[in-house]
Design a protein around this motif. Structure first.
Motif, PDB file in Angstrom:
ATOM      1  N   ASP A   1      -9.966  24.693  -5.143  1.00 29.17           N
ATOM      2  CA  ASP A   1     -10.906  24.013  -6.030  1.00 29.17           C
ATOM      3  C   ASP A   1     -10.921  22.143  -5.447  1.00 29.17           C
ATOM      4  O   ASP A   1     -11.866  21.811  -5.473  1.00 29.17           O
ATOM      5  N   LYS A   2      -9.658  22.002  -5.155  1.00 31.32           N
ATOM      6  CA  LYS A   2      -9.601  20.547  -5.037  1.00 31.32           C
ATOM      7  C   LYS A   2     -10.314  20.260  -3.562  1.00 31.32           C
ATOM      8  O   LYS A   2     -11.024  19.259  -3.527  1.00 31.32           O
TER       9      LYS A   2
ATOM     10  N   HIS B   1     -12.714  22.274  -2.614  1.00 34.33           N
ATOM     11  CA  HIS B   1     -14.096  22.928  -2.495  1.00 34.33           C
ATOM     12  C   HIS B   1     -14.281  24.138  -1.580  1.00 34.33           C
ATOM     13  O   HIS B   1     -15.275  24.146  -0.864  1.00 34.33           O
TER      14      HIS B   1
ATOM     15  N   HIS C   1     -18.877  29.795  -6.111  1.00 29.74           N
ATOM     16  CA  HIS C   1     -19.103  28.618  -5.812  1.00 29.74           C
ATOM     17  C   HIS C   1     -20.302  28.712  -4.935  1.00 29.74           C
ATOM     18  O   HIS C   1     -20.810  27.489  -4.893  1.00 29.74           O
TER      19      HIS C   1
ATOM     20  N   ARG D   1     -14.153  25.569 -12.599  1.00 26.93           N
ATOM     21  CA  ARG D   1     -13.614  25.527 -11.469  1.00 26.93           C
ATOM     22  C   ARG D   1     -13.479  26.880 -10.806  1.00 26.93           C
ATOM     23  O   ARG D   1     -12.658  27.942 -11.538  1.00 26.93           O
TER      24      ARG D   1
ATOM     25  N   SER E   1     -10.494  29.643 -12.406  1.00 24.07           N
ATOM     26  CA  SER E   1     -10.997  30.670 -13.490  1.00 24.07           C
ATOM     27  C   SER E   1     -10.540  32.153 -12.974  1.00 24.07           C
ATOM     28  O   SER E   1     -10.402  32.996 -13.888  1.00 24.07           O
TER      29      SER E   1
END
Length: 335
Positions: A11-12, A14, A67, A273, A277
């Protein structure tokens, strides 16, 4: 731990394909290490240190889909493909072991890992080509439909509900074969047939419920699957023969489709996120498997014996549905 740390890193950054590639490499390393070790303690350490992180690959795939702007139906359809692998995997593994011996399965795992690595590298290369051609939009501009974040209280409640729902589902799968032989006094093959029918029905059930996500709310679909689960557990508690046992399996399949398919997309809708999740959802299954132990213990202590286990599952599922209802009201009152 790995199912939270890896997604948090993704997540950080991407980037979910990079960690997915790492999971493939770790799987290959795990197969090589297990082929080399000669004692159970060393194998256990390898499974813990290497196998834990390696098992996060599927979470990264679901997070990457989210994403990339995939619809909930697309995510559920991918989950259906994973169910096909679950159906085909055990018989294939048994065939390989029976034909070539125990250690041959490690070669099969290594071959699958190589295929995963190759596929992921192709996806990474395609992403780079899209970016070079200006076809890849930033994550912030990627349209994500049906995004409906809820408050922390709602997330905690729904997570707790899913731990209970996953626990009952895991209990039913774990104890069914023992129940068939010890309580119903049937041949053990009927346990395998029942589980096989349920697994086969999971795929069309997932595809159908994935399409329904376009028309109905995720919470509503999960409630229908939970009600199917309650009916299934009550039916198992009073089943007397193989015909009724098999006839109940469509309810089992629909229950799993809601929990295993729509549940995943619900968590992705609740938490913006994708990695976190998906990792949180995957952990509800792991924690649920732990909770399944006490359900089996408490249910079997009743006067009904093993039939009481499924009555306990029905009660726990009712509690889970009630918690989802409370979470839904909490979410509505905060909007």
């Amino acid at each position: 731990m790995a199912s939270l740390l890896f997604p948090a890193y993704a997540d950080k950054k991407h980037d979910y394909l990079g960690p997915m590639l790492a999971c493939g490499v770790l799987t290959l390393v795990l197969a090589a290490v297990l082929a080399a070790v000669t004692s159970l303690p060393l194998a256990t350490v390898a499974l813990f240190v290497i196998g834990g992180p390696a098992g996060v690959g599927s979470s990264m795939l679901y997070a990457h889909l989210r994403h990339s702007g995939a619809r909930p139906a697309d995510v559920v359809n991918t989950r259906a493909i994973v169910s096909v692998a679950w159906v085909a995997g055990p018989p294939l593994a048994t065939f390989i072991i029976g034909w070539l011996g125990n250690r041959a399965i490690l070669l099969a795992i290594g071959a699958v890992a190589v295929l995963n690595i190759t596929t992921t590298m192709i996806m990474i290369r395609q992403r780079r080509a899209d970016r070079a051609g200006g076809n890849d939009r930033p994550a912030a501009a990627t349209p994500i439909r049906d995004e409906s974040p809820v408050g922390r209280a709602g997330i905690v409640l729904i997570t707790a509900a899913f731990v209970l729902l996953q626990a009952t589902n895991g209990t039913g799968m774990t104890i069914l074969t023992v129940y068939v032989t010890q309580t119903l006094h049937l041949e053990v093959i009927w346990g395998g047939i029942a589980l096989g029918v349920a697994a086969a029905l999971e795929v069309p059930a997932l595809i159908l419920i994935g399409r329904l996500t376009e028309r109905f709310s995720s919470l509503g679909l999960i409630v229908t699957s939970s009600l199917a689960g309650i009916a299934y557990y009550l039916g198992l508690a009073f089943v007397t023969g193989p015909v009724m046992l098999i006839a109940l399996q469509p309810l089992n399949a629909w229950c799993f489709a809601g929990i295993g398919g729509v549940g995943l997309t619900l968590f992705q809708q609740m938490i913006p996120r994708p990695g976190l999740s998906t990792g949180l959802y995957m952990n509800t299954r792991r924690i649920g498997n732990i909770v399944a132990g006490p359900i089996i213990a408490v249910g079997s202590l009743t006067a009904l014996g093993q039939r009481g286990i499924f009555l306990a599952c029905a009660v726990v599922t009712v509690i889970g549905v009630g918690i989802i209802g409370i979470a839904s009201r909490t979410s509505s009152s905060t909007k």
